[in-house]
Design a protein around this motif. Structure first.
Motif, short mmCIF file in Angstrom:
data_model
loop_
_atom_site.label_atom_id
_atom_site.label_comp_id
_atom_site.label_asym_id
_atom_site.label_seq_id
_atom_site.Cartn_x
_atom_site.Cartn_y
_atom_site.Cartn_z
N CYS A 19 0.79 -1.29 -0.21
CA CYS A 19 0.01 -0.12 0.15
C CYS A 19 0.90 1.23 -0.27
O CYS A 19 0.64 2.13 -0.71
CB CYS A 19 -0.98 0.08 1.26
SG CYS A 19 -2.31 -1.11 1.12
N TYR A 23 1.09 3.88 -2.94
CA TYR A 23 0.68 5.43 -2.73
C TYR A 23 1.84 6.41 -3.31
O TYR A 23 1.59 7.09 -4.05
CB TYR A 23 0.50 5.60 -1.27
CG TYR A 23 0.21 6.79 -1.14
CD1 TYR A 23 -0.89 7.27 -1.19
CD2 TYR A 23 1.23 8.21 -0.70
CE1 TYR A 23 -1.51 8.88 -1.03
CE2 TYR A 23 0.97 9.48 -0.58
CZ TYR A 23 -0.50 9.84 -0.59
OH TYR A 23 -0.70 11.19 -0.21
N MET A 35 -6.02 6.14 0.93
CA MET A 35 -5.61 4.82 1.75
C MET A 35 -6.70 4.84 2.86
O MET A 35 -6.83 5.86 3.76
CB MET A 35 -4.21 5.02 2.27
CG MET A 35 -3.29 5.49 1.07
SD MET A 35 -3.21 4.32 -0.52
CE MET A 35 -2.60 2.81 0.41
N ASN A 37 -7.57 2.35 6.20
CA ASN A 37 -7.19 1.32 7.19
C ASN A 37 -8.11 0.59 7.72
O ASN A 37 -9.21 1.28 8.33
CB ASN A 37 -6.31 1.91 8.28
CG ASN A 37 -5.70 0.85 9.32
OD1 ASN A 37 -5.34 -0.24 8.96
ND2 ASN A 37 -6.01 1.36 10.50
N TYR A 47 2.08 5.70 4.79
CA TYR A 47 1.35 6.51 4.12
C TYR A 47 0.35 7.18 4.70
O TYR A 47 -0.14 6.77 5.71
CB TYR A 47 0.48 5.41 2.94
CG TYR A 47 0.07 4.21 3.53
CD1 TYR A 47 -1.29 4.35 4.03
CD2 TYR A 47 0.67 3.32 3.67
CE1 TYR A 47 -2.04 3.47 4.58
CE2 TYR A 47 -0.25 1.97 4.41
CZ TYR A 47 -1.44 2.42 4.59
OH TYR A 47 -2.22 1.20 5.25
N ASP A 105 -6.65 -1.31 3.27
CA ASP A 105 -5.50 -2.10 3.75
C ASP A 105 -6.38 -3.00 4.84
O ASP A 105 -6.66 -2.46 6.06
CB ASP A 105 -4.52 -1.32 4.22
CG ASP A 105 -3.30 -1.97 4.68
OD1 ASP A 105 -3.27 -3.20 4.72
OD2 ASP A 105 -2.13 -1.46 5.29
#
Length: 266
Positions: A19, A23, A35, A37, A47, A105
């Motif tokens: 990830c 990015y 992104m 999480n 990131y 992610d």
């Protein structure tokens, strides 16, 4: 219509590193991605995170307040997310534009994408919100060092494919750490007879029929193949990204941009 990657795979397979590199690559080429999480146990990120499940619930709080262990606590957190799809998640998604590109992610607990329905219901919710989604399954290339480990990785990937019912890209991560790439390359597009021969050499004769069935399963359906990813090479990241974009039809509705060039002066 939104676009999304669901980054899954066993713990330690390099999901967060992927990830981060993705990015950085998109930032370099001038492309915007967001992104997200989904790991309630995550602590540090390389990131910027635009949406974080820890704003809803964190594993540390669950373990402290409910006395759960890390595995049971993680399942509890994800089920809590599932219970709040219509509230918390919808509120987070409202902040994105119709054609935004999200990268989720995910935690590395394998049961989340093999038989527990949490991620399946999460995916269905995103589909109802008009997202095109691709599952990106990462497997450590150092794990695929012999045929038995390769078959194990294929079965885990196939289980996730069946559970999630999404366009699916399998990636062999950490190729930059492989000393002899020929050991891995033979498993990118293997032949059933080669797999069967290797399995029979390594396993007891009583497993002969099982070996034959597994080799034929991998070969007959041709559903499981892997793309090697070397994060040292921008071309490798772009190659993987182009496969994913193709799966979710990203950019197909974009207007063609024509650049005018001034004639060169003599």
């Amino acid at each position: 219509m939104g676009y999304a990657q669901l980054v899954i795979g066993p713990a330690g397979s390099g999901k967060s590193t992927y990830c981060s590199s993705l990015y950085q690559h998109c930032e370099t080429v001038g492309r915007t991605i967001h992104m997200v999480n989904l790991d309630p146990a995550a602590e540090h990120f390389s990131y910027p995170v635009s949406t974080d499940i820890r704003e809803l619930i964190s594993l540390d709080d669950v373990m402290e307040e409910l006395g759960m262990g890390p595995n049971g606590g993680l399942i509890y957190c994800m089920e809590h997310l599932e219970d709040n799809l219509d509230d918390w998640l919808d509120e987070q998604l409202e902040g994105y534009l119709d054609d935004d590109y999200l990268v989720f992610d995910c935690p590395g607990q394998i049961e989340l994408f093999t038989h527990v329905p949490v991620l399946r219901n999460f995916v269905e919710h995103l589909k109802r919100k008009n997202f095109n989604i691709c599952a990106v399954y990462l497997l450590d290339s150092q794990f695929v060092s012999d045929v038995t480990k390769y078959i194990s990785g294929c079965m885990a990937s196939l289980s996730a494919m069946i559970q999630l019912e999404l366009p699916h890209i399998n990636i062999l991560s950490k190729m930059d750490l492989v000393s002899n790439k020929k050991d891995v390359e033979e498993y990118l597009n293997p032949e059933a007879q080669v797999l069967l021969s290797q399995l029979n050499r390594q396993m007891a004769p009583k497993f002969g029929k099982l070996n034959k069935s597994l080799a034929e399963l991998v070969d007959d359906y041709s559903m499981v193949n892997f793309i090697p990813l070397d994060l040292r090479k921008e071309s490798s990241i772009q190659y993987v990204l182009s496969h994913i974009d193709n799966c979710i039809q990203y950019g197909e509705d974009a207007d063609v941009k024509v650049r005018d060039f001034d004639p060169e002066e003599d």
